[in-house]
Motif scaffolding. Structure first.
Motif, short mmCIF file in Angstrom:
data_model
loop_
_atom_site.label_atom_id
_atom_site.label_comp_id
_atom_site.label_asym_id
_atom_site.label_seq_id
_atom_site.Cartn_x
_atom_site.Cartn_y
_atom_site.Cartn_z
N ALA A 124 0.99 3.41 -7.53
CA ALA A 124 0.55 2.76 -6.34
C ALA A 124 1.14 3.38 -5.16
O ALA A 124 0.21 3.74 -4.23
CB ALA A 124 1.05 1.41 -6.17
N GLU A 125 2.26 4.03 -5.07
CA GLU A 125 2.69 4.85 -4.08
C GLU A 125 2.08 6.10 -3.66
O GLU A 125 1.55 6.33 -2.71
CB GLU A 125 4.36 5.23 -4.18
CG GLU A 125 5.26 4.06 -4.25
CD GLU A 125 6.80 4.37 -4.58
OE1 GLU A 125 7.70 3.71 -3.88
OE2 GLU A 125 6.94 5.36 -5.13
N LEU A 126 1.77 6.77 -4.89
CA LEU A 126 1.03 7.93 -4.70
C LEU A 126 -0.27 7.73 -4.43
O LEU A 126 -0.89 8.62 -3.64
CB LEU A 126 1.16 8.97 -5.97
CG LEU A 126 0.72 10.28 -6.09
CD1 LEU A 126 1.37 11.18 -4.94
CD2 LEU A 126 0.89 11.09 -7.34
N SER A 127 -1.10 6.72 -4.66
CA SER A 127 -2.53 6.59 -4.45
C SER A 127 -2.54 6.67 -2.90
O SER A 127 -3.74 6.94 -2.62
CB SER A 127 -2.99 5.15 -5.00
OG SER A 127 -2.67 5.05 -6.55
N SER A 140 4.64 0.16 4.34
CA SER A 140 4.37 1.28 4.80
C SER A 140 4.35 2.22 3.91
O SER A 140 4.22 1.93 2.64
CB SER A 140 6.02 1.49 5.09
OG SER A 140 6.60 0.58 6.14
N THR A 141 3.75 3.39 4.26
CA THR A 141 3.47 4.46 3.33
C THR A 141 4.47 5.29 3.09
O THR A 141 5.05 5.70 3.98
CB THR A 141 2.02 5.37 4.01
OG1 THR A 141 1.12 4.58 4.39
CG2 THR A 141 1.75 6.64 2.90
N VAL A 184 -7.60 -4.02 -3.05
CA VAL A 184 -6.15 -4.26 -2.55
C VAL A 184 -5.23 -3.54 -4.07
O VAL A 184 -5.65 -3.81 -5.08
CB VAL A 184 -5.68 -5.69 -2.69
CG1 VAL A 184 -4.25 -6.13 -2.64
CG2 VAL A 184 -6.60 -6.27 -1.17
N LEU A 185 -4.28 -2.81 -3.58
CA LEU A 185 -3.68 -2.42 -4.97
C LEU A 185 -2.15 -2.71 -4.54
O LEU A 185 -1.35 -2.95 -3.71
CB LEU A 185 -3.53 -0.74 -4.58
CG LEU A 185 -3.09 0.03 -5.67
CD1 LEU A 185 -3.25 -0.13 -6.94
CD2 LEU A 185 -2.95 1.63 -5.19
N ILE A 186 -1.53 -3.39 -6.13
CA ILE A 186 -0.19 -3.76 -6.15
C ILE A 186 0.37 -2.90 -7.31
O ILE A 186 -0.32 -3.04 -8.41
CB ILE A 186 -0.26 -5.16 -6.39
CG1 ILE A 186 -1.23 -5.91 -5.41
CG2 ILE A 186 1.20 -5.76 -6.58
CD1 ILE A 186 -1.14 -7.59 -5.56
N GLY A 187 1.47 -2.32 -7.00
CA GLY A 187 2.02 -1.75 -7.93
C GLY A 187 3.54 -2.30 -8.18
O GLY A 187 4.04 -2.81 -7.36
N SER A 204 4.82 -2.16 -4.77
CA SER A 204 4.36 -1.43 -3.75
C SER A 204 2.82 -1.88 -3.38
O SER A 204 2.01 -2.06 -4.26
CB SER A 204 3.97 0.08 -4.21
OG SER A 204 3.21 1.04 -3.73
N ASN A 205 2.51 -2.00 -2.20
CA ASN A 205 1.19 -2.74 -1.86
C ASN A 205 0.66 -2.00 -0.67
O ASN A 205 0.57 -2.39 0.53
CB ASN A 205 1.33 -4.16 -1.44
CG ASN A 205 0.18 -4.97 -0.80
OD1 ASN A 205 0.40 -5.65 0.01
ND2 ASN A 205 -1.01 -4.53 -1.31
N PRO A 206 0.59 -0.88 -0.74
CA PRO A 206 -0.03 0.24 0.44
C PRO A 206 -1.30 -0.45 1.05
O PRO A 206 -1.99 -1.06 0.59
CB PRO A 206 -0.19 1.52 -0.36
CG PRO A 206 -0.67 1.48 -1.51
CD PRO A 206 0.18 0.00 -1.95
N GLU A 207 -1.17 -0.03 2.46
CA GLU A 207 -2.39 -0.61 3.40
C GLU A 207 -3.54 0.39 3.37
O GLU A 207 -3.14 1.44 3.71
CB GLU A 207 -1.71 -1.21 4.55
CG GLU A 207 -2.83 -1.94 5.41
CD GLU A 207 -3.43 -2.94 4.55
OE1 GLU A 207 -2.97 -3.94 4.16
OE2 GLU A 207 -4.85 -2.67 4.64
N PHE A 208 -4.65 -0.03 3.18
CA PHE A 208 -5.83 1.08 3.43
C PHE A 208 -6.59 0.79 4.67
O PHE A 208 -7.60 1.31 4.93
CB PHE A 208 -6.76 0.76 2.11
CG PHE A 208 -6.06 1.60 1.01
CD1 PHE A 208 -5.75 2.77 0.82
CD2 PHE A 208 -5.58 0.64 0.07
CE1 PHE A 208 -5.13 3.20 -0.42
CE2 PHE A 208 -4.88 0.89 -1.18
CZ PHE A 208 -4.53 2.40 -1.46
N LEU A 209 -6.13 -0.24 5.39
CA LEU A 209 -7.00 -0.48 6.71
C LEU A 209 -6.98 0.74 7.67
O LEU A 209 -6.41 1.83 7.60
CB LEU A 209 -6.40 -1.65 7.43
CG LEU A 209 -5.13 -1.56 8.39
CD1 LEU A 209 -5.25 -0.65 9.60
CD2 LEU A 209 -4.56 -2.53 8.50
N ALA A 210 -8.24 0.69 8.39
CA ALA A 210 -8.38 1.95 9.30
C ALA A 210 -8.33 1.35 10.73
O ALA A 210 -9.01 0.17 10.91
CB ALA A 210 -9.60 2.59 8.97
#
Ligand code: NAI
Length: 479
Positions: free
Chosen positions: A211-214, A126-127, A173-176, A153-159
């Protein structure tokens, strides 16, 4: 390896289906407290419309992809638990109108702590506001009975609308994670999942807070581009410039780039407004009022754009739409989705209903029930969350939904195009014109029609940010 995802929504469902498809060696369970949602995931009528999703689900469901309401069992058995629950804007209490409501997240975290019998990696999908991982860590460790949890933290960037394509071929893919040996081990474990199909150079690692802030930053930047071009569209109309030509010229600068520069009636969807408000709140809490004001302006321009559109419609039609039939083509917040959360169509329809219009709505993916729910819902006013105005039931009676654009436009005085569905580009506008009241108006909130062709047919046409014809110039709309 076993993965469990809490939350079978627009993110949890497609994301896990793609992980299952690409990682046949991993068993993936998607769980949710909503019984009808899980039943739909297990049926032929999936709960969300997303091109390509049916196909992916069909290939894996029952093999290594399962949908279940037995949340606790699947969480207990999992090595990695993704949390993809909703994180809406708080509507009451501290931070109402801005802060993210983490009620669902917190209850999921408490449940994980309670049912777990083995060490787990817990992934924020989740964001969430920056620093949420710290709160989650506290909940987990204070209730853990000796079990070790690593938070990533692995935010999702899909649209939405291109979710499957985006998941198959993500920009990144971003992993914090924590910068400790255990944190790093957890990062590597999640990285190994994505490495099944994502090239290594596109899997970025970062510290938890970055990662969260990105994710908040990315959504704020995207929405800001739309508000920037929409602000320009108002100036284009005032000066005779054409916003399409302006954004083409601007986008040719490689430092700027051509994407996300289409002027429109405004952005919608469940994320942009919510995430910017969340960012604004975080800035205020951190003593940064100037930064907060800067981002707030992105939402203000979006609200301005929707108001401007409604005013243009009413002003052009002799300053009243009372009892006039207006066809609304498209209600979803963008094409190729049935999602109506925060769609600009809600505000536009409410604005027209406020002027007593009769609306005939057609959207290929949105049901009448959904439209009625959206229009009778209390208006969420982010700036004044305590003064919410519900629509009166009589106003909702002014709305009907039909399953065809020709039916919607029959005998109408005007047409508002609010979603850029491809099928609207192919409509027989001559046939539509012949069946409408005259003068017949088209208000194109997505700039998809050929203005010249429509004007030749006889329509009075308004397109966002395009030079106004004599009629529109004579009927100025004040935003
Ligand atoms: P959604 O509302 O479609 O799905 C959330 C699901 O979580 C619901 O089905 C709900 O029943 C379930 N849920 C809530 N609490 C639960 C609990 N305690 N246990 C089990 N299930 C629970 O939301 P959506 O759109 O999938 O978004 C999820 C998160 O992903 C949000 O934080 C959102 O900001 C973020 N996000 C959304 C994107 C989108 O395009 N929709 C894109 C990227 C991120």
């Amino acid at each position: 390896m076993r993965i469990c995802c809490i939350g079978a929504g627009y993110v949890g469902g497609p994301t896990m289906a793609v992980i299952a498809l690409k990682c046949p060696d991993i068993e993936v369970a998607v769980v949710d407290i909503s019984v009808p949602r899980i039943a739909a995931w297990n049926s032929d009528q999936l709960p969300i419309y997303e091109p390509g999703l049916d196909d992916v689900v069909k290939q894996c469901r029952g093999k290594n992809l399962f949908f279940s309401t037995d949340v606790e069992k699947h969480v207990r058995e999992a090595d990695i638990v993704f949390v993809s629950v909703n994180t809406p804007t708080k509507t009451r209490g501290l931070g109402a109108g801005k802060a993210a409501d983490l009620t669902y997240w917190e209850s999921a975290a408490r449940m994980i702590a309670e049912v777990s019998k083995s060490d787990k990696i817990v992934v924020e999908k989740s964001t969430v506001p920056v620093k949420t991982a710290e709160a989650i860590e506290k909940i987990l460790t204070h209730n853990s009975k000796g079990i070790k949890f690593q938070i990533l933290s692995n935010p999702e960037f899909l649209a939405e609308g291109t979710a499957i394509q985006d998941l198959f071929n993500p920009d990144r893919v971003l992993i914090g994670g924590r910068e400790t040996p255990e944190g790093n081990k957890a990062i590597q474990a999640l990285k190994a999942v994505y490495a099944h199909w994502v090239p290594e150079e596109r899997i970025l690692t970062a510290n938890l807070w970055s990662a969260e802030l990105s994710k908040l930053a990315a959504n704020a930047f995207l929405a800001q581009r739309i508000s920037s071009v929409n602000a320009m569209s108002a100036l284009c109309e005032a000066t005779g410039a054409d916003v399409t030509q302006v954004s083409y010229a601007v986008g040719k600068d490689t430092r700027i780039g051509p994407k996300f520069l289409n002027a429109s009636v405004g952005f919608g969807g469940s994320c942009f407004q919510k995430d910017i408000l969340n960012l604004v709140y975080i800035c205020e809490c951190n003593g940064l009022p100037e930064v907060a004001e800067y981002w707030k302006q992105v939402i203000k321009i979006n609200d301005y754009q929707k108001n401007r559109f409604v005013n243009r419609v009413v002003a052009s039609m002799f300053n009243t739409v009372s009892n006039k039939k207006i066809a609304i083509l498209g209600f979803a917040f963008k094409k190729d989705t049935g999602d109506t959360r925060e769609t600009p169509a809600i505000d536009v329809c409410k604005g027209l209903l406020g002027d007593k219009a009769r609306l005939s709505i057609y959207d290929p993916q949105v049901t009448e029930d959904q439209v009625q729910r959206d229009l009778s819902m209390k208006k969420f006013d982010w700036d004044h969350p305590l003064h919410l105005q519900p629509m009166s039931p009589t106003t909702v009676k002014q709305v009907s939904c039909v399953w065809d654009a020709y039916e919607a436009t029959k005998d109408a005085h005007g047409i508002c195009i609010l979603t850029e569905w491809d099928e609207f580009k192919q409509l027989d506008f001559k046939r539509i014109y012949d069946n409408m009241q005259k003068p017949a108006f088209v208000f194109d909130g997505r700039n998809i029609v050929n203005m010249e062709q429509l004007r030749e047919i006889g329509f009075i046409v308004y397109s966002i940010g395009k030079p106004l014809d004599a009629w529109l110039k004579d009927m100025p709309a004040v935003a």
